[in-house]
Design an enzyme around this catalytic site. Structure first.
Site, mmCIF file in Angstrom:
data_model
loop_
_atom_site.group_PDB
_atom_site.id
_atom_site.type_symbol
_atom_site.label_atom_id
_atom_site.label_comp_id
_atom_site.label_asym_id
_atom_site.label_seq_id
_atom_site.Cartn_x
_atom_site.Cartn_y
_atom_site.Cartn_z
ATOM 1 N N GLU A 124 0.803 -1.222 0.000
ATOM 2 C CA GLU A 124 0.000 0.000 0.000
ATOM 3 C C GLU A 124 0.837 1.275 0.000
ATOM 4 O OE1 GLU A 124 -3.843 -1.398 2.571
ATOM 5 O OE2 GLU A 124 -2.141 -0.639 3.709
ATOM 6 N N PRO A 125 1.740 1.457 -0.932
ATOM 7 C CA PRO A 125 2.566 2.671 -0.895
ATOM 8 C C PRO A 125 1.777 3.919 -1.292
ATOM 9 C CG PRO A 125 2.983 1.447 -2.909
ATOM 10 C CD PRO A 125 2.043 0.607 -2.092
ATOM 11 N N CYS B 75 -0.876 34.627 8.290
ATOM 12 C CA CYS B 75 -0.781 35.576 9.400
ATOM 13 C C CYS B 75 -0.369 34.913 10.700
ATOM 14 C CB CYS B 75 -2.113 36.282 9.572
ATOM 15 S SG CYS B 75 -2.532 37.217 8.111
HETATM 16 N N1 LLP Z 1 -1.759 2.023 4.379
HETATM 17 C C1 LLP Z 1 -2.359 2.552 5.462
HETATM 18 C C2 LLP Z 1 -3.269 1.715 6.236
HETATM 19 C C3 LLP Z 1 -2.109 3.879 5.831
HETATM 20 O O1 LLP Z 1 -2.681 4.380 6.921
HETATM 21 C C4 LLP Z 1 -1.228 4.675 5.054
HETATM 22 C C5 LLP Z 1 -0.939 6.056 5.408
HETATM 23 C C6 LLP Z 1 -0.651 4.094 3.925
HETATM 24 C C7 LLP Z 1 -0.925 2.767 3.620
HETATM 25 C C8 LLP Z 1 0.294 4.844 3.022
HETATM 26 O O2 LLP Z 1 1.438 5.208 3.702
HETATM 27 P P1 LLP Z 1 2.683 5.866 2.924
HETATM 28 O O3 LLP Z 1 3.239 4.815 2.000
HETATM 29 O O4 LLP Z 1 2.173 7.052 2.179
HETATM 30 O O5 LLP Z 1 3.604 6.241 4.021
HETATM 31 N N2 LLP Z 1 0.038 13.014 6.561
HETATM 32 C C9 LLP Z 1 1.253 12.297 6.917
HETATM 33 C C10 LLP Z 1 1.201 10.865 6.458
HETATM 34 C C11 LLP Z 1 0.014 10.084 6.978
HETATM 35 C C12 LLP Z 1 -0.025 8.665 6.498
HETATM 36 C C13 LLP Z 1 -1.320 8.032 6.794
HETATM 37 N N3 LLP Z 1 -1.445 6.659 6.421
HETATM 38 C C14 LLP Z 1 2.464 13.039 6.371
HETATM 39 O O6 LLP Z 1 2.330 14.080 5.735
HETATM 40 O O7 LLP Z 1 3.600 12.623 6.606
#
Ligand code: LLP
Length: 390
Positions: free
Chosen positions: A251-252, A317
Site C-alpha cells: 500500500e505505498p 498571518c
Molecule cells: N496504508 C495505510 C493503512 C495507511 O494508513 C497509510 C498512510 C498508507 C498505507 C500509506 O502510507 P505511505 O506509503 O504514504 O507512508 N500526513 C502524513 C502521512 C500520513 C499517512 C497516513 N497513512 C504526512 O504528511 O507525513
C-alpha cells in the site's frame, strides 16, 4: 519544461508532477513481486488523473473514506483492486465499500457485525503488533495504544468472529507508520503478522497486506532505501516465514508520488535573510505538523551559486508559517521562482484555505507538455460555502 513557462501558464503556487517518475516508482513496486497487488495510498493525493495513470499500470487504490473511494471509482479502479481502511468507518462507508466490491480491512471487534450487516463479503483483519516505528510520533500507527487495528489476541478473535459471521476472511493487514527510512521494524511487523496467522485455528490466509510507509528523501542529509530494497526485504521475509501460497498486497502512498512532485512558488517580500513565498502552511502544513524539512532552489537561477543561508516564510498571518528554516540560495529577489522538491505526497491532500487562500493547481508533466490535473481554486470557490453568497 521550464519552470518559468509553467508558472506563467498555470500560476503559482503550483504542484508539478513528473509522469515518468510516478511510472518508474509504480514499476519498481511491480518488479518486487509481479503477483502482488499494489494499491496506491490515495490519501497521499486523491486525484483522478494520478489514480488513472496508476490504474493503467495495474495498481489499485487504498481508500479510507467515501471521498477517497469516489476518486478511485471515477478513475475506473476495479472493485477487486480496492482496499477500504479506516479506524472509524461509518455504516454508509461500509455499505459503499461493499457495493464497490472492495476488500474491507476490519479495524475493531465491533466492526465485524457492522460489516456483515452492511453487506461486506471479503475482509482482512488489521493487526497492531506493538511496534514504535522510528518516524514522527503523529504518523506511527502500530504502537501499543494505537487507535488503529487490533493487538494480536484481539486480531485472532476478530478472524474467528468474522468467520462465524459468514464473512470471507481473506487475510491479515499490518502498517506500522509513514515516512519510514529503515526496513527492519517493518520486517518484525510482518513476522508478527505471520505468527498471528499461525495462531488462528482452522484458518489459513490467502492474503497478507504488508502496508505502505516507505519514506522519500526531502533533504540532502536524509537517506531512505530504494523501493526494491525496502519492499523486497519485506516480501522476502514473508515468503521465507510463510512458504504456503499467499498473495501480497502493498500500500505505498508517498513513495509513489512524493519524489515525483515539486512545488513552485513565487518569491515576494525579502527582509534580510527571510524571503516569503506566495503560499505556505495552507498548501504544505507538514513543517508545522511534523517538523518536516525541505530543500529549495531558485528555479529561474538554478545555475547561480548559493551565497548565503535564507529562511523561507509563507504568506499566512502567523509567525509559525515557515516553510524552510534554513536553505542555501543565491540572494533571492522578488519575482524569483522557488522550487521545493519532493512535495508530491501529503501536501495538496492536507492543504487548507487558511487566511482565505485558494488551494494551488497541479500539473502532470511529460514529454515537454503539462496537463492540468487539478485546477487552481478561486476566491469564488471559497465564497460558495456561504449560503447567501453561493
Ligand atoms: N496504508 C495505510 C493503512 C495507511 O494508513 C497509510 C498512510 C498508507 C498505507 C500509506 O502510507 P505511505 O506509503 O504514504 O507512508 N500526513 C502524513 C502521512 C500520513 C499517512 C497516513 N497513512 C504526512 O504528511 O507525513
Amino acid at each position: 519544461m521550464r519552470a518559468a513557462a509553467l508558472a506563467s501558464e498555470f500560476g503559482t503556487p503550483l504542484v508539478v508532477y513528473c509522469r515518468n517518475t510516478v511510472l518508474a516508482r509504480a514499476r519498481a513496486y511491480a518488479r518486487v513481486d509481479p503477483d502482488a497487488l499494489v494499491v496506491y495510498g490515495t490519501k497521499a493525493f486523491p486525484n483522478v488523473a494520478l489514480l488513472r495513470l496508476l490504474a493503467a499500470e495495474g495498481l489499485g487504490a487504498d481508500v479510507s473514506t467515501l471521498g477517497e473511494l469516489e476518486f478511485a471509482r471515477r478513475a475506473g479502479v476495479a472493485g477487486e483492486r480496492l482496499v477500504f481502511h479506516g479506524n472509524n468507518k461509518s455504516d454508509t462507508e461500509l455499505r459503499s465499500a461493499a457495493a464497490a466490491g472492495a476488500l474491507v480491512v476490519l479495524d475493531a471487534l465491533e466492526e465485524v457485525e457492522r460489516a456483515r450487516a452492511a453487506g461486506v463479503r471479503s475482509v482482512l483483519v488489521r493487526l497492531t503488533p506493538g511496534i514504535e516505528a522510528e518516524t514522527h510520533r503523529a504518523i506511527r500507527t502500530a504502537h501499543a495504544e494505537s487507535k488503529f487495528g487490533l493487538p494480536p489476541d484481539d486480531a485472532i478473535a476478530a478472524v474467528a468472529n468474522a468467520r462465524a459471521a459468514g464473512l470471507d476472511v481473506a487475510g491479515l493487514h499490518v502498517h506500522i507508520g509513514s515516512q519510514l527510512s529503515r526496513a527492519d521494524e517493518s520486517v518484525v511487523a510482518v513476522e508478527r503478522m505471520v505468527d498471528v496467522a499461525r495462531r488462528c485455528p482452522g484458518w489459513e490466509p490467502r492474503v497478507f497486506n504488508i502496508g505502505g510507509g516507505l519514506g522519500v528523501r526531502h533533504t540532502l542529509d536524509e537517506r531512505v532505501p530504494e523501493v526494491e530494497e525496502f519492499a523486497g526485504e519485506l516480501v522476502q521475509h514473508v515468503r521465507a516465514r510463510w512458504p504456503q501460497p499467499v498473495r501480497l498486497i502493498l500500500e505505498p502512498g508517498r513513495s509513489l508520488i512524493g519524489q515525483a512532485g515539486l512545488t513552485l512558488y513565487e518569491l515576494g517580500a525579502v527582509k534580510g535573510t527571510t524571503a516569503a513565498v506566495d503560499g505556505g502552511m495552507s498548501d504544505n502544513p507538514r513543517p508545522q505538523l511534523y517538523g518536516a524539512r525541505y530543500e529549495a532552489l531558485l528555479a529561474n537561477r538554478a545555475d547561480e551559486a548559493a551565497t548565503a543561508t535564507y529562511r523561507i516564510a509563507g504568506k499566512h498571518c502567523e509567525s509559525g508559517d515557515v516553510l524552510i528554516e534554513s536553505v542555501q540560495l543565491p540572494a533571492p529577489l522578488r519575482g524569483d521562482l522557488l522550487a521545493v522538491p519532493a512535495t508530491g505526497g501529503y501536501t495538496l491532500s492536507m492543504a487548507s484555505n487558511y487566511n482565505g487562500v485558494p488551494r494551488p493547481a497541479a500539473v502532470l508533466v511529460a514529454d515537454g507538455r503539462a496537463e492540468l490535473i487539478r485546477r487552481r481554486e478561486t476566491v469564488d470557490d471559497l465564497l460558495r460555502f456561504d449560503p447567501d453568497q453561493g
